[in-house]
Scaffold this motif. Structure first.
Motif, PDB file in Angstrom:
ATOM      1  N   GLY A  67       0.849  -1.182   0.000  1.00  0.00           N
ATOM      2  CA  GLY A  67       0.000   0.000   0.000  1.00  0.00           C
ATOM      3  C   GLY A  67       0.883   1.229   0.000  1.00  0.00           C
ATOM      4  N   VAL A  68       0.272   2.400   0.101  1.00  0.00           N
ATOM      5  CA  VAL A  68       1.015   3.663   0.068  1.00  0.00           C
ATOM      6  C   VAL A  68       0.706   4.462   1.324  1.00  0.00           C
ATOM      7  CG1 VAL A  68       1.517   5.768  -1.227  1.00  0.00           C
ATOM      8  CG2 VAL A  68       0.858   3.686  -2.453  1.00  0.00           C
ATOM      9  N   ILE A  69       1.731   4.791   2.085  1.00  0.00           N
ATOM     10  CA  ILE A  69       1.592   5.709   3.214  1.00  0.00           C
ATOM     11  C   ILE A  69       1.845   7.117   2.693  1.00  0.00           C
ATOM     12  CG2 ILE A  69       2.637   6.465   5.379  1.00  0.00           C
ATOM     13  CD1 ILE A  69       3.179   3.538   6.010  1.00  0.00           C
ATOM     14  N   ARG A 131       5.954  -2.046  -8.105  1.00  0.00           N
ATOM     15  CA  ARG A 131       6.443  -2.228  -6.739  1.00  0.00           C
ATOM     16  C   ARG A 131       5.312  -2.692  -5.825  1.00  0.00           C
ATOM     17  NH1 ARG A 131      11.101   0.577  -5.091  1.00  0.00           N
ATOM     18  NH2 ARG A 131      10.741  -0.550  -3.138  1.00  0.00           N
ATOM     19  N   LEU A 132       4.153  -2.063  -5.956  1.00  0.00           N
ATOM     20  CA  LEU A 132       3.012  -2.420  -5.113  1.00  0.00           C
ATOM     21  C   LEU A 132       2.541  -3.846  -5.396  1.00  0.00           C
ATOM     22  CD1 LEU A 132       1.000   0.922  -5.352  1.00  0.00           C
ATOM     23  CD2 LEU A 132       2.074   0.000  -3.290  1.00  0.00           C
ATOM     24  N   GLN A 133       2.445  -4.200  -6.667  1.00  0.00           N
ATOM     25  CA  GLN A 133       1.989  -5.539  -7.037  1.00  0.00           C
ATOM     26  C   GLN A 133       3.014  -6.601  -6.676  1.00  0.00           C
ATOM     27  OE1 GLN A 133       0.940  -5.132 -11.183  1.00  0.00           O
ATOM     28  NE2 GLN A 133      -0.933  -4.001 -10.733  1.00  0.00           N
ATOM     29  N   GLY A 134       4.250  -6.175  -6.458  1.00  0.00           N
ATOM     30  CA  GLY A 134       5.286  -7.091  -5.990  1.00  0.00           C
ATOM     31  C   GLY A 134       5.293  -7.252  -4.475  1.00  0.00           C
ATOM     32  N   GLY A 135       4.370  -6.575  -3.796  1.00  0.00           N
ATOM     33  CA  GLY A 135       4.248  -6.731  -2.345  1.00  0.00           C
ATOM     34  C   GLY A 135       4.911  -5.659  -1.520  1.00  0.00           C
ATOM     35  N   ASP A 136       5.374  -4.572  -2.140  1.00  0.00           N
ATOM     36  CA  ASP A 136       6.075  -3.522  -1.401  1.00  0.00           C
ATOM     37  C   ASP A 136       5.108  -2.519  -0.785  1.00  0.00           C
ATOM     38  OD1 ASP A 136       8.559  -4.561  -1.973  1.00  0.00           O
ATOM     39  OD2 ASP A 136       8.873  -3.319  -3.740  1.00  0.00           O
ATOM     40  N   LYS A 137       5.530  -1.933   0.314  1.00  0.00           N
ATOM     41  CA  LYS A 137       4.853  -0.789   0.905  1.00  0.00           C
ATOM     42  C   LYS A 137       5.667   0.448   0.550  1.00  0.00           C
ATOM     43  CE  LYS A 137       3.371  -1.173   5.108  1.00  0.00           C
ATOM     44  NZ  LYS A 137       3.417  -1.272   6.601  1.00  0.00           N
ATOM     45  N   LEU A 138       5.007   1.483   0.045  1.00  0.00           N
ATOM     46  CA  LEU A 138       5.690   2.698  -0.376  1.00  0.00           C
ATOM     47  C   LEU A 138       5.311   3.859   0.530  1.00  0.00           C
ATOM     48  CD1 LEU A 138       5.181   2.389  -4.249  1.00  0.00           C
ATOM     49  CD2 LEU A 138       7.140   1.623  -2.887  1.00  0.00           C
ATOM     50  N   ILE A 139       6.223   4.808   0.686  1.00  0.00           N
ATOM     51  CA  ILE A 139       6.001   5.977   1.539  1.00  0.00           C
ATOM     52  C   ILE A 139       6.157   7.226   0.677  1.00  0.00           C
ATOM     53  CG2 ILE A 139       6.738   7.223   3.596  1.00  0.00           C
ATOM     54  CD1 ILE A 139       7.946   4.566   4.600  1.00  0.00           C
ATOM     55  N   LEU A 140       5.085   8.007   0.589  1.00  0.00           N
ATOM     56  CA  LEU A 140       5.018   9.144  -0.322  1.00  0.00           C
ATOM     57  C   LEU A 140       4.794  10.436   0.445  1.00  0.00           C
ATOM     58  CD1 LEU A 140       4.602  10.434  -3.205  1.00  0.00           C
ATOM     59  CD2 LEU A 140       2.186   9.753  -2.990  1.00  0.00           C
ATOM     60  N   PHE A 141       5.515  11.491   0.056  1.00  0.00           N
ATOM     61  CA  PHE A 141       5.280  12.845   0.564  1.00  0.00           C
ATOM     62  C   PHE A 141       4.624  13.648  -0.566  1.00  0.00           C
ATOM     63  CE2 PHE A 141       9.219  11.585   2.955  1.00  0.00           C
ATOM     64  CZ  PHE A 141       8.619  11.473   4.204  1.00  0.00           C
ATOM     65  N   PRO A 142       3.293  13.696  -0.619  1.00  0.00           N
ATOM     66  CA  PRO A 142       2.606  14.267  -1.789  1.00  0.00           C
ATOM     67  C   PRO A 142       2.701  15.786  -1.912  1.00  0.00           C
ATOM     68  CG  PRO A 142       1.154  12.812  -0.512  1.00  0.00           C
ATOM     69  CD  PRO A 142       2.339  13.128   0.328  1.00  0.00           C
ATOM     70  N   GLU A 143       3.208  16.471  -0.898  1.00  0.00           N
ATOM     71  CA  GLU A 143       3.362  17.920  -1.024  1.00  0.00           C
ATOM     72  C   GLU A 143       4.409  18.272  -2.085  1.00  0.00           C
ATOM     73  OE1 GLU A 143       2.854  19.736   3.372  1.00  0.00           O
ATOM     74  OE2 GLU A 143       4.105  17.952   3.228  1.00  0.00           O
ATOM     75  N   GLY A 144       5.344  17.359  -2.325  1.00  0.00           N
ATOM     76  CA  GLY A 144       6.361  17.589  -3.344  1.00  0.00           C
ATOM     77  C   GLY A 144       7.574  18.345  -2.844  1.00  0.00           C
ATOM     78  N   THR A 145       7.506  18.906  -1.638  1.00  0.00           N
ATOM     79  CA  THR A 145       8.633  19.620  -1.053  1.00  0.00           C
ATOM     80  C   THR A 145       8.407  19.703   0.456  1.00  0.00           C
ATOM     81  OG1 THR A 145       9.940  21.668  -1.144  1.00  0.00           O
ATOM     82  CG2 THR A 145       7.553  21.906  -1.269  1.00  0.00           C
ATOM     83  N   SER A 146       9.442  20.064   1.188  1.00  0.00           N
ATOM     84  CA  SER A 146       9.305  20.233   2.632  1.00  0.00           C
ATOM     85  C   SER A 146       8.875  21.668   2.939  1.00  0.00           C
ATOM     86  CB  SER A 146      10.622  19.902   3.337  1.00  0.00           C
ATOM     87  OG  SER A 146      11.675  20.689   2.812  1.00  0.00           O
ATOM     88  N   ASN A 147       8.419  21.899   4.177  1.00  0.00           N
ATOM     89  CA  ASN A 147       7.987  23.238   4.564  1.00  0.00           C
ATOM     90  C   ASN A 147       8.361  23.496   6.020  1.00  0.00           C
ATOM     91  OD1 ASN A 147       5.479  22.706   6.380  1.00  0.00           O
ATOM     92  ND2 ASN A 147       5.148  21.393   4.600  1.00  0.00           N
ATOM     93  N   ASP A 148       7.851  24.577   6.590  1.00  0.00           N
ATOM     94  CA  ASP A 148       8.282  24.989   7.932  1.00  0.00           C
ATOM     95  C   ASP A 148       7.675  24.169   9.066  1.00  0.00           C
ATOM     96  OD1 ASP A 148       5.680  25.896   7.991  1.00  0.00           O
ATOM     97  OD2 ASP A 148       6.192  28.027   8.107  1.00  0.00           O
ATOM     98  N   GLY A 149       6.844  23.187   8.750  1.00  0.00           N
ATOM     99  CA  GLY A 149       6.288  22.324   9.779  1.00  0.00           C
ATOM    100  C   GLY A 149       5.099  22.895  10.516  1.00  0.00           C
ATOM    101  N   ASN A 150       4.670  24.111  10.163  1.00  0.00           N
ATOM    102  CA  ASN A 150       3.527  24.731  10.832  1.00  0.00           C
ATOM    103  C   ASN A 150       2.225  24.547  10.071  1.00  0.00           C
ATOM    104  OD1 ASN A 150       4.926  25.971  13.115  1.00  0.00           O
ATOM    105  ND2 ASN A 150       5.898  27.290  11.580  1.00  0.00           N
ATOM    106  N   ARG A 151       2.308  23.974   8.876  1.00  0.00           N
ATOM    107  CA  ARG A 151       1.117  23.780   8.055  1.00  0.00           C
ATOM    108  C   ARG A 151       1.355  22.610   7.111  1.00  0.00           C
ATOM    109  NH1 ARG A 151       4.508  27.265   5.810  1.00  0.00           N
ATOM    110  NH2 ARG A 151       4.585  27.609   3.561  1.00  0.00           N
ATOM    111  N   VAL A 152       0.315  22.219   6.397  1.00  0.00           N
ATOM    112  CA  VAL A 152       0.407  21.172   5.385  1.00  0.00           C
ATOM    113  C   VAL A 152       0.126  21.809   4.027  1.00  0.00           C
ATOM    114  CG1 VAL A 152      -0.597  19.021   4.504  1.00  0.00           C
ATOM    115  CG2 VAL A 152      -0.267  19.337   6.971  1.00  0.00           C
ATOM    116  N   LEU A 153       1.035  21.612   3.082  1.00  0.00           N
ATOM    117  CA  LEU A 153       0.863  22.163   1.741  1.00  0.00           C
ATOM    118  C   LEU A 153      -0.089  21.286   0.928  1.00  0.00           C
ATOM    119  CD1 LEU A 153       4.599  23.044   0.921  1.00  0.00           C
ATOM    120  CD2 LEU A 153       2.836  24.530   1.896  1.00  0.00           C
ATOM    121  N   PRO A 154      -0.678  21.832  -0.150  1.00  0.00           N
ATOM    122  CA  PRO A 154      -1.583  21.038  -0.989  1.00  0.00           C
ATOM    123  C   PRO A 154      -0.897  19.785  -1.532  1.00  0.00           C
ATOM    124  CG  PRO A 154      -1.749  23.373  -1.530  1.00  0.00           C
ATOM    125  CD  PRO A 154      -0.581  23.238  -0.603  1.00  0.00           C
TER     126      PRO A 154
END
Length: 306
Positions: A67-69, A131-154
């Motif tokens: 699955g995808v986290i 990768r998923l069909q091969g049984g892997d678990k994936l970890i995704l950061f969908p914001e595409g970049t990091s930020n200041d940690g005070n909010r969540v970007l689209p």
């Protein structure tokens, strides 16, 4: 109060740990050993001890199996936090592959590198589906970049396209939202300004930021785990799926920052497994426990389950 002697000791410990375990992981990957799946998580857990990061978890359980986290992203420190909690491979931008040290570590943890260009989206989603069909678990950061940690970007919906493919057994691909928030320093709440000591974003240089962080005391990171969702929950729209995940992550993030979510500390290192992996010397990693070297790596139990 900053302790630069502590920073030097922690940096030395991190360097020694990496130098010892990096060649072991190379060998494990080369011979397709189960250790190649176990070692990155153990490495991340040890890194958290060196970095003096306490992880607290609230909400549900992290899903088992493929699955995808999907999580918000404030810092490179999010990598060992999530990497220690679950056995999974990260999805990262292509530039990370060329970073000194961290690029090598990313490759050895079987990271999937993607470009943020529409022309490559179909090819990259095919790769993620494999990768998923091969049984892997994936970890995704969908914001595409990091930020200041005070909010969540689209959240960007491009890499949610793998939701449109079914798993080999016909079941849908699960996406599990996870909120990450740095909340305390030595037990005291972290304000908006102090959160920059954890967050790494914009034009910050990596080395000075890491050095400053290593000189701090204990940092508490709250993890809020939300229920998994599928494309069916989003009426068949990957954009709606991305929006649903973003909303869950943002709610959990703000609740953690405000103190409404205060999880329980997680023991990230299994004492039995640590003995199997470390032993008394680097050679013990290879000789002590042959159960880590079986060809059927996928069937190994998750010994660090939250």
């Amino acid at each position: 109060m900053n302790c630069y002697v502590c920073a030097a000791l922690r940096l030395t410990a991190y360097a020694l740990l990496t130098l010892v375990l990096l060649p072991v992981q190379m060998v494990a990957i080369a011979f397709n050993l189960r250790l190649a799946d176990e070692l990155p998580r153990f490495y991340h857990a040890l890194c958290l001890r060196i970095l003096h990061i306490e992880v607290r978890v609230s909400g549900g359980d992290l899903m088992d199996g493929p699955g995808v986290i999907v999580a918000n992203h404030a810092s490179y420190l999010d990598i060992p936090v999530l990497g220690a909690l679950t056995r999974g491979s990260f999805i990262a931008k292509t530039e990370v592959a060329s970073w000194p040290v961290f690029g090598v570590l990313a490759k050895l943890s079987r990271t999937t590198f993607v470009e943020r260009r529409a022309v490559r989206s179909r090819e990259q989603n095919d790769q993620l589906c494999q990768r998923l069909q091969g049984g892997d678990k994936l970890i995704l950061f969908p914001e595409g970049t990091s930020n200041d940690g005070n909010r969540v970007l689209p959240f960007k919906s491009t890499l949610f396209a793998s939701a449109e493919r079914a798993m080999p057994d016909g079941s849908p691909v699960k996406f599990q939202p996870v909120s990450i928030a740095a909340t305390r320093l030595d037990g005291a709440p972290i304000g908006r300004d102090l959160r920059a000591f954890y967050s790494w974003y914009g034009d910050m240089d990596l080395a000075p930021h890491l050095w400053q962080f290593l000189a701090l005391g204990k940092v508490t990171v709250e993890i809020v785990v939300h229920p998994p969702v599928t494309l069916a929950d989003a009426a068949g729209s990957r954009k709606e799926l991305a929006r649903m995940c973003e909303a869950s992550v943002a709610r959990g993030h703000q609740a953690a920052l405000s103190g409404l979510h205060q999880g329980v500390p997680v023991q990230l290192i299994d004492s039995d497994l640590s003995g199997e992996l470390i032993g008394c010397s680097p050679l013990a990693i290879i000789s002590e426990d042959f159960r880590l070297f079986g060809p059927d790596r996928r069937s190994a139990p998750d010994r660090f389950a939250v």
